[in-house]
Design a protein around this motif. Structure first.
Motif, short mmCIF file in Angstrom:
data_model
loop_
_atom_site.label_atom_id
_atom_site.label_comp_id
_atom_site.label_asym_id
_atom_site.label_seq_id
_atom_site.Cartn_x
_atom_site.Cartn_y
_atom_site.Cartn_z
N ASN A 97 1.46 -14.39 -15.24
CA ASN A 97 2.51 -13.67 -15.96
C ASN A 97 2.87 -12.38 -15.24
O ASN A 97 2.41 -11.30 -15.58
CB ASN A 97 2.00 -13.39 -17.40
N LYS A 98 3.74 -12.51 -14.20
CA LYS A 98 4.06 -11.34 -13.38
C LYS A 98 4.83 -10.29 -14.16
O LYS A 98 4.75 -9.11 -13.88
CB LYS A 98 4.82 -11.76 -12.13
N GLU A 99 5.61 -10.72 -15.20
CA GLU A 99 6.42 -9.76 -15.94
C GLU A 99 5.54 -8.72 -16.63
O GLU A 99 5.95 -7.56 -16.77
CB GLU A 99 7.30 -10.48 -16.98
N ILE A 145 -2.63 -15.77 -9.71
CA ILE A 145 -2.28 -17.14 -9.34
C ILE A 145 -0.80 -17.25 -9.00
O ILE A 145 -0.25 -18.33 -8.96
CB ILE A 145 -2.70 -18.19 -10.41
N ASP A 146 -0.19 -16.10 -8.73
CA ASP A 146 1.13 -16.15 -8.11
C ASP A 146 0.83 -16.50 -6.65
O ASP A 146 -0.02 -15.87 -6.01
CB ASP A 146 1.81 -14.79 -8.24
N SER A 147 1.50 -17.53 -6.11
CA SER A 147 1.07 -18.09 -4.82
C SER A 147 1.06 -17.06 -3.69
O SER A 147 0.12 -17.03 -2.88
CB SER A 147 1.95 -19.27 -4.44
N GLU A 148 2.07 -16.17 -3.66
CA GLU A 148 2.16 -15.21 -2.56
C GLU A 148 1.04 -14.17 -2.65
O GLU A 148 0.45 -13.79 -1.65
CB GLU A 148 3.51 -14.48 -2.59
N HIS A 149 0.76 -13.74 -3.86
CA HIS A 149 -0.26 -12.70 -4.06
C HIS A 149 -1.65 -13.27 -3.90
O HIS A 149 -2.55 -12.61 -3.39
CB HIS A 149 -0.06 -12.06 -5.43
N MET A 205 15.52 -12.38 -7.66
CA MET A 205 14.85 -11.42 -8.53
C MET A 205 13.35 -11.71 -8.54
O MET A 205 12.53 -10.79 -8.62
CB MET A 205 15.41 -11.49 -9.96
N ASN A 206 13.00 -12.98 -8.46
CA ASN A 206 11.56 -13.32 -8.45
C ASN A 206 10.84 -12.58 -7.33
O ASN A 206 9.73 -12.06 -7.54
CB ASN A 206 11.38 -14.84 -8.29
N LYS A 207 11.46 -12.50 -6.16
CA LYS A 207 10.80 -11.81 -5.05
C LYS A 207 10.71 -10.31 -5.32
O LYS A 207 9.74 -9.66 -4.98
CB LYS A 207 11.56 -12.10 -3.76
N GLY A 208 11.76 -9.77 -5.96
CA GLY A 208 11.74 -8.36 -6.32
C GLY A 208 10.62 -8.07 -7.32
O GLY A 208 9.87 -7.10 -7.17
N LEU A 209 10.49 -8.93 -8.35
CA LEU A 209 9.40 -8.76 -9.33
C LEU A 209 8.05 -8.88 -8.62
O LEU A 209 7.10 -8.16 -8.95
CB LEU A 209 9.51 -9.82 -10.44
N GLU A 210 7.99 -9.75 -7.62
CA GLU A 210 6.72 -9.95 -6.91
C GLU A 210 6.34 -8.74 -6.05
O GLU A 210 5.16 -8.46 -5.84
CB GLU A 210 6.78 -11.23 -6.07
N LEU A 211 7.35 -8.01 -5.53
CA LEU A 211 7.04 -6.77 -4.79
C LEU A 211 6.40 -5.76 -5.74
O LEU A 211 5.43 -5.09 -5.39
CB LEU A 211 8.32 -6.19 -4.18
MG MG Z 1 5.36 -16.45 -6.48
#
Ligand code: MG
Length: 394
Positions: free
Chosen positions: A122-124, A147-151, A212-218
Motif C-alpha cells: 500500500n504505497k499510498e 513488496i512494491d517490486s522496484e523498492h 503517477m505510479n512512478k511519482g508515488l514510488e519516488l
Molecule cells: Mg512498483
C-alpha cells in the motif's frame, strides 16, 4: 511457522500472497484475512486457509459472511473500520498491507504501532504519512518490508546508505509510452488499464499509464531508504526485467532482475531474511537478447513532474497529490473525465490548497479530505467544459 495477516486479501497482491502461502504450508499459516466488499470471495478464502479472524470492511457484508462461515466456529467474523484496525494489530508475525489507497493507512499504522513487521504493498499510505509510519516503526521496533517490486529490488541490493550516490527505480512506461498527447486525450479506461508487462489492479494500472505510479514510488522510496529527493531517479525500461538499481559512490551499479511477476517481491518479503522457491518464469537473458532503457518524458506525462515537485516541497503536498489523484483516477474509470484530465485535476488541486505539515493522523486526514473535496469540484468543472479543459491540459 510464520503467522500472516493479509489486509486486502481478495485483491491482486492478496491473491498472489495466498498462492505462495498455499505452496508453502509448512512455512506459513494465516492468522487473519481482511477484504473491502467481496464477502463471498473472503468466505471462500477463509474456508481454504482457516484463519483465526476475518474482517469485511463494508459492514453490509457482515451478515452474509457470518452466515457463510456458520459451520466454521474457529474463525471469528467482524466488520467495519474499527475491526480492520483491531485485526491489523492482532497477534501475527507479518502483516501484508495491500489495501489500495489512503484507505489502507489507519490499519497499516496500527500494525506498526503494535510492533508487527509489515510487508507493504500500500504505497499510498507511505505517500500520505510516511513520516508518521517510519516514526511508528522506530518506536515499536517494527520493520517495514516492501513488496512494491522496484523498492523490493532496491532493498535486495542496498548496502549502507552513506555509500550510495543515487537509486534508480525503473518504469515500464505504461500502455501509452509511445503515444502522443493528442492520442492520449482520447484514451479510454479499457486502453489505460491494459498494462504491457504487469498484471495489476485497476487503480495502479491507471497510475502506471499516467506515470503517477512512478511519482508515488519516488515518494515511497524517500521514506523507505532515507535518501535526499535529488538522489532518487526514474528510468524507463519497457521490458520490466530490471526493477531497481543502486549507484554507489565508487561508480559501481548493482541491479536486481527478475520476471515481471509480483510473486517474486512478495516471496522475498514473506521469506526474508530467507528465500523460498516460487513457480515464476525464469529469466532467460540469452533469449531476451537485449535490455532497453530511455528517459522518462515529463512533458507527455506531467503527473511524474507533479509528484517530484510534491516530494521536494514535502509536508502535506504528497498527501494532497495522492488524494486528488485517487479522486481523478476514480472519475476517469467512471467515464466522467478524460485521461489527460487526471494530471490536470491533480495540478489544479495542488495549486488551490496551501501547504501545511502533517504531524498527526488528524492533520493527514484533514489534508486528504480537503484535497478530495477540491478535486471533486475540479472534476465537476471539467465535466461541464470538457473541451476547454482538455485543450488546456494538452
Ligand atoms: Mg512498483
Amino acid at each position: 511457522m510464520k503467522r500472516l495477516t493479509i489486509l486486502g486479501a481478495t485483491g491482486s497482491v492478496g491473491s498472489s500472497t495466498l498462492d505462495l502461502v498455499a505452496r508453502n504450508p509448512d512455512r506459513f499459516q494465516i492468522a487473519g484475512l481482511a477484504a473491502g466488499k467481496d464477502w463471498a470471495r473472503l468466505a471462500d478464502l477463509a474456508r481454504t486457509f482457516r484463519p483465526t479472524r476475518v474482517v469485511i470492511a463494508d459492514e453490509a457484508g457482515y451478515d452474509p459472511l457470518k452466515q457463510a462461515l456458520a459451520d466454521q466456529p474457529e474463525t471469528e467474523v467482524a466488520a467495519g473500520s474499527a475491526a480492520l484496525i483491531a485485526l491489523a494489530a492482532a497477534p501475527a508475525d507479518l502483516v501484508v498491507a495491500s489495501i489500495v489507497g489512503a484507505a489502507g493507512l489507519p490499519s497499516t499504522l496500527a500494525a506498526l504501532d503494535a510492533g508487527i513487521t509489515v510487508a507493504l504493498a500500500n504505497k499510498e499510505a507511505l505517500v500520505c504519512a510516511g513520516g508518521l509510519m517510519t516514526a511508528a516503526a522506530r518506536r515499536s521496533g517494527a520493520r517495514i518490508l516492501t513488496i512494491d517490486s522496484e523498492h523490493n529490488a532496491i532493498f535486495q541490493v542496498l548496502e549502507a546508505v552513506d555509500r550510495v550516490r543515487r537509486i534508480i527505480i525503473t518504469a515500464s512506461g505504461g500502455p501509452f509510452r509511445t503515444w502522443t498527447r493528442e492520442a492520449m486525450a482520447a484514451a479510454t479506461p479499457a486502453q489505460a488499464v491494459k498494462h504491457p508487462t504487469w498484471s495489476m489492479g485497476a487503480k495502479i494500472s491507471i497510475d502506471s499509464a499516467t506515470l503517477m505510479n512512478k511519482g508515488l514510488e519516488l515518494i515511497e522510496a524517500y521514506h523507505l531508504f532515507g535518501l535526499r529527493p535529488d538522489q532518487l531517479d526514474v528510468l524507463v525500461h519497457p521490458q520490466s526485467l530490471v526493477h531497481g538499481l543502486v549507484e554507489y559512490i565508487d561508480g559501481s551499479v548493482l541491479a536486481q532482475l527478475g520476471s515481471a511477476d509480483m510473486r517474486v517481491p512478495i516471496a522475498h518479503a514473506l521469506a526474508w531474511p530467507e528465500r523460498i522457491e516460487t513457480p515464476v518464469e525464469r529469466l532467460d537473458l540469452a533469449r531476451i537478447g537485449r535490455l532497453e532503457f530511455e528517459e522518462a518524458d515529463r512533458d507527455r506525462f506531467p503527473a511524474l513532474a507533479l509528484a517530484e515537485a510534491a516530494l521536494r516541497e514535502g509536508g502535506c503536498r504528497p498527501c494532497i497529490l495522492n488524494a486528488a489523484n485517487e479522486e481523478a483516477v476514480a472519475a476517469f474509470l467512471a467515464g466522467r473525465i478524460g485521461f489527460l484530465d487526471i494530471a490536470a485535476v491533480v495540478a489544479e488541486t495542488l495549486s488551490a490548497i496551501p501547504a501545511r505539515c502533517p504531524e498527526t493522523l488528524d492533520d493527514v486526514a484533514d489534508a486528504d479530505a480537503r484535497a478530495r473535496a477540491k478535486a471533486q469540484q475540479n472534476i465537476t468543472l471539467l465535466k461541464h467544459s470538457p473541451f476547454a479543459a482538455r485543450q488546456a491540459a494538452v
